[in-house]
Write a protein that holds these residues in place. Structure first.
Motif, mmCIF file in Angstrom:
data_model
loop_
_atom_site.group_PDB
_atom_site.id
_atom_site.type_symbol
_atom_site.label_atom_id
_atom_site.label_comp_id
_atom_site.label_asym_id
_atom_site.label_seq_id
_atom_site.Cartn_x
_atom_site.Cartn_y
_atom_site.Cartn_z
ATOM 1 N N LYS A 1 0.853 -1.198 0.000
ATOM 2 C CA LYS A 1 0.000 0.000 0.000
ATOM 3 C C LYS A 1 0.885 1.242 0.000
ATOM 4 C CE LYS A 1 -3.759 -1.949 2.801
ATOM 5 N NZ LYS A 1 -4.984 -2.010 2.009
ATOM 6 N N ASN A 2 0.343 2.341 -0.523
ATOM 7 C CA ASN A 2 1.061 3.614 -0.475
ATOM 8 C C ASN A 2 1.375 3.966 0.972
ATOM 9 O OD1 ASN A 2 1.180 4.157 -3.179
ATOM 10 N ND2 ASN A 2 -0.807 5.220 -3.211
ATOM 11 N N GLY A 3 2.591 4.431 1.195
ATOM 12 C CA GLY A 3 2.965 4.841 2.540
ATOM 13 C C GLY A 3 3.695 3.748 3.306
ATOM 14 N N VAL A 4 3.573 2.499 2.839
ATOM 15 C CA VAL A 4 4.302 1.411 3.500
ATOM 16 C C VAL A 4 5.730 1.406 2.955
ATOM 17 C CG1 VAL A 4 4.440 -1.087 3.867
ATOM 18 C CG2 VAL A 4 2.214 0.047 3.811
ATOM 19 N N LEU A 5 6.698 1.416 3.864
ATOM 20 C CA LEU A 5 8.109 1.470 3.486
ATOM 21 C C LEU A 5 8.483 0.245 2.643
ATOM 22 C CD1 LEU A 5 10.139 3.660 4.403
ATOM 23 C CD2 LEU A 5 11.077 1.963 5.976
ATOM 24 N N ASP A 6 9.257 0.453 1.566
ATOM 25 C CA ASP A 6 9.651 -0.634 0.676
ATOM 26 C C ASP A 6 11.180 -0.647 0.547
ATOM 27 O OD1 ASP A 6 10.048 -2.469 -1.314
ATOM 28 O OD2 ASP A 6 8.914 -1.409 -2.846
ATOM 29 N N PRO A 7 11.880 -1.236 1.509
ATOM 30 C CA PRO A 7 13.348 -1.203 1.487
ATOM 31 C C PRO A 7 13.940 -1.918 0.280
ATOM 32 C CG PRO A 7 12.537 -2.557 3.313
ATOM 33 C CD PRO A 7 11.353 -1.913 2.689
ATOM 34 N N LEU B 1 -4.892 -16.048 1.683
ATOM 35 C CA LEU B 1 -3.509 -16.541 1.650
ATOM 36 C C LEU B 1 -2.518 -15.619 0.945
ATOM 37 C CD1 LEU B 1 -1.634 -19.100 2.210
ATOM 38 C CD2 LEU B 1 -2.042 -19.679 -0.182
ATOM 39 N N LEU B 2 -2.894 -15.152 -0.258
ATOM 40 C CA LEU B 2 -1.860 -14.552 -1.113
ATOM 41 C C LEU B 2 -1.401 -13.177 -0.642
ATOM 42 C CD1 LEU B 2 -3.264 -15.634 -4.610
ATOM 43 C CD2 LEU B 2 -1.589 -16.800 -3.207
ATOM 44 N N ALA B 3 -2.332 -12.374 -0.133
ATOM 45 C CA ALA B 3 -1.980 -11.004 0.252
ATOM 46 C C ALA B 3 -2.112 -10.808 1.754
ATOM 47 C CB ALA B 3 -2.881 -10.018 -0.478
ATOM 48 N N ASN B 4 -1.264 -9.947 2.285
ATOM 49 C CA ASN B 4 -1.431 -9.484 3.659
ATOM 50 C C ASN B 4 -2.164 -8.144 3.560
ATOM 51 O OD1 ASN B 4 -1.243 -8.318 6.116
ATOM 52 N ND2 ASN B 4 0.957 -8.595 6.366
ATOM 53 N N THR B 5 -3.488 -8.187 3.726
ATOM 54 C CA THR B 5 -4.293 -6.994 3.391
ATOM 55 C C THR B 5 -4.093 -5.826 4.359
ATOM 56 O OG1 THR B 5 -6.172 -8.011 4.516
ATOM 57 C CG2 THR B 5 -6.063 -8.277 2.137
ATOM 58 N N VAL B 6 -3.343 -6.046 5.427
ATOM 59 C CA VAL B 6 -3.017 -4.923 6.323
ATOM 60 C C VAL B 6 -2.060 -3.956 5.615
ATOM 61 C CG1 VAL B 6 -1.991 -4.269 8.530
ATOM 62 C CG2 VAL B 6 -3.357 -6.356 8.368
ATOM 63 N N ILE B 7 -1.101 -4.514 4.890
ATOM 64 C CA ILE B 7 -0.087 -3.656 4.260
ATOM 65 C C ILE B 7 -0.047 -3.779 2.734
ATOM 66 C CG2 ILE B 7 1.463 -3.545 6.267
ATOM 67 C CD1 ILE B 7 3.186 -5.725 4.818
ATOM 68 N N GLU B 8 -0.829 -4.696 2.181
ATOM 69 C CA GLU B 8 -0.742 -4.918 0.734
ATOM 70 C C GLU B 8 -2.103 -4.747 0.037
ATOM 71 O OE1 GLU B 8 2.886 -8.226 0.514
ATOM 72 O OE2 GLU B 8 0.857 -8.903 0.924
ATOM 73 N N ASP B 9 -2.045 -4.271 -1.194
ATOM 74 C CA ASP B 9 -3.211 -4.230 -2.082
ATOM 75 C C ASP B 9 -3.079 -5.342 -3.106
ATOM 76 O OD1 ASP B 9 -4.500 -1.939 -1.096
ATOM 77 O OD2 ASP B 9 -3.128 -0.633 -2.218
ATOM 78 N N TYR B 10 -4.216 -5.843 -3.599
ATOM 79 C CA TYR B 10 -4.122 -6.832 -4.667
ATOM 80 C C TYR B 10 -5.061 -6.463 -5.803
ATOM 81 C CZ TYR B 10 -8.381 -8.786 -2.576
ATOM 82 O OH TYR B 10 -9.646 -8.942 -2.084
#
Lengths: 80, 80
Positions: free
Chosen positions: A10-16, A65-74
């Motif tokens: 998701k926007n705003g989630v750090l992506d190292p 299963l596939l996405a962690n909807t707390v931090i990810e969009d699908y």
């Protein structure tokens, strides 16, 4: 029937990982790269032949299963 | 200008991660999944404004850094 699932932070989630790639591109001499975000893609082959229920089924897979909807969009695309 | 790069394993290259997901989906009760292949996706923001040279630039990035062209295929989509 084939489905393509794209999972992105998701926007705003750090992506190292994305930032590391951005740095590596710069050090290889690629200029003009403003940002890089990394995600995952799944190509799923389904026995289902109805596009509507295929999509519903794959969206359920994302939620469970596939996405962690707390931090990810699908996003789900159904490809015939 | 935005680019979306999708990197997938070439056909015939073993994908243990995809197989693990296939197994996990089956054990969660999702039937009718014939195969799962996992890949990576990169969303790249570029300063470049010409679609042609943006594509060329991103293809170079794939060849030099993003993809392992021995075992992986890449596709580049330019999104305005």
């Amino acid at each position: 029937m084939k489905a393509r699932v794209t999972i992105t932070l998701k926007n705003g989630v750090l992506d190292p990982q994305g930032q590391a790639i951005e740095g590596a591109l710069a050090s290889l001499g690629f200029s003009g790269v403003d940002s890089v975000r990394q995600g995952k893609v799944f190509h799923i082959e389904l026995a289902e032949t109805d596009p509507g229920s295929a999509r519903e089924n794959v969206e359920n897979m994302c939620e469970k299963l596939l996405a962690n909807t707390v931090i990810e969009d699908y996003t789900v695309e159904i490809i015939n």
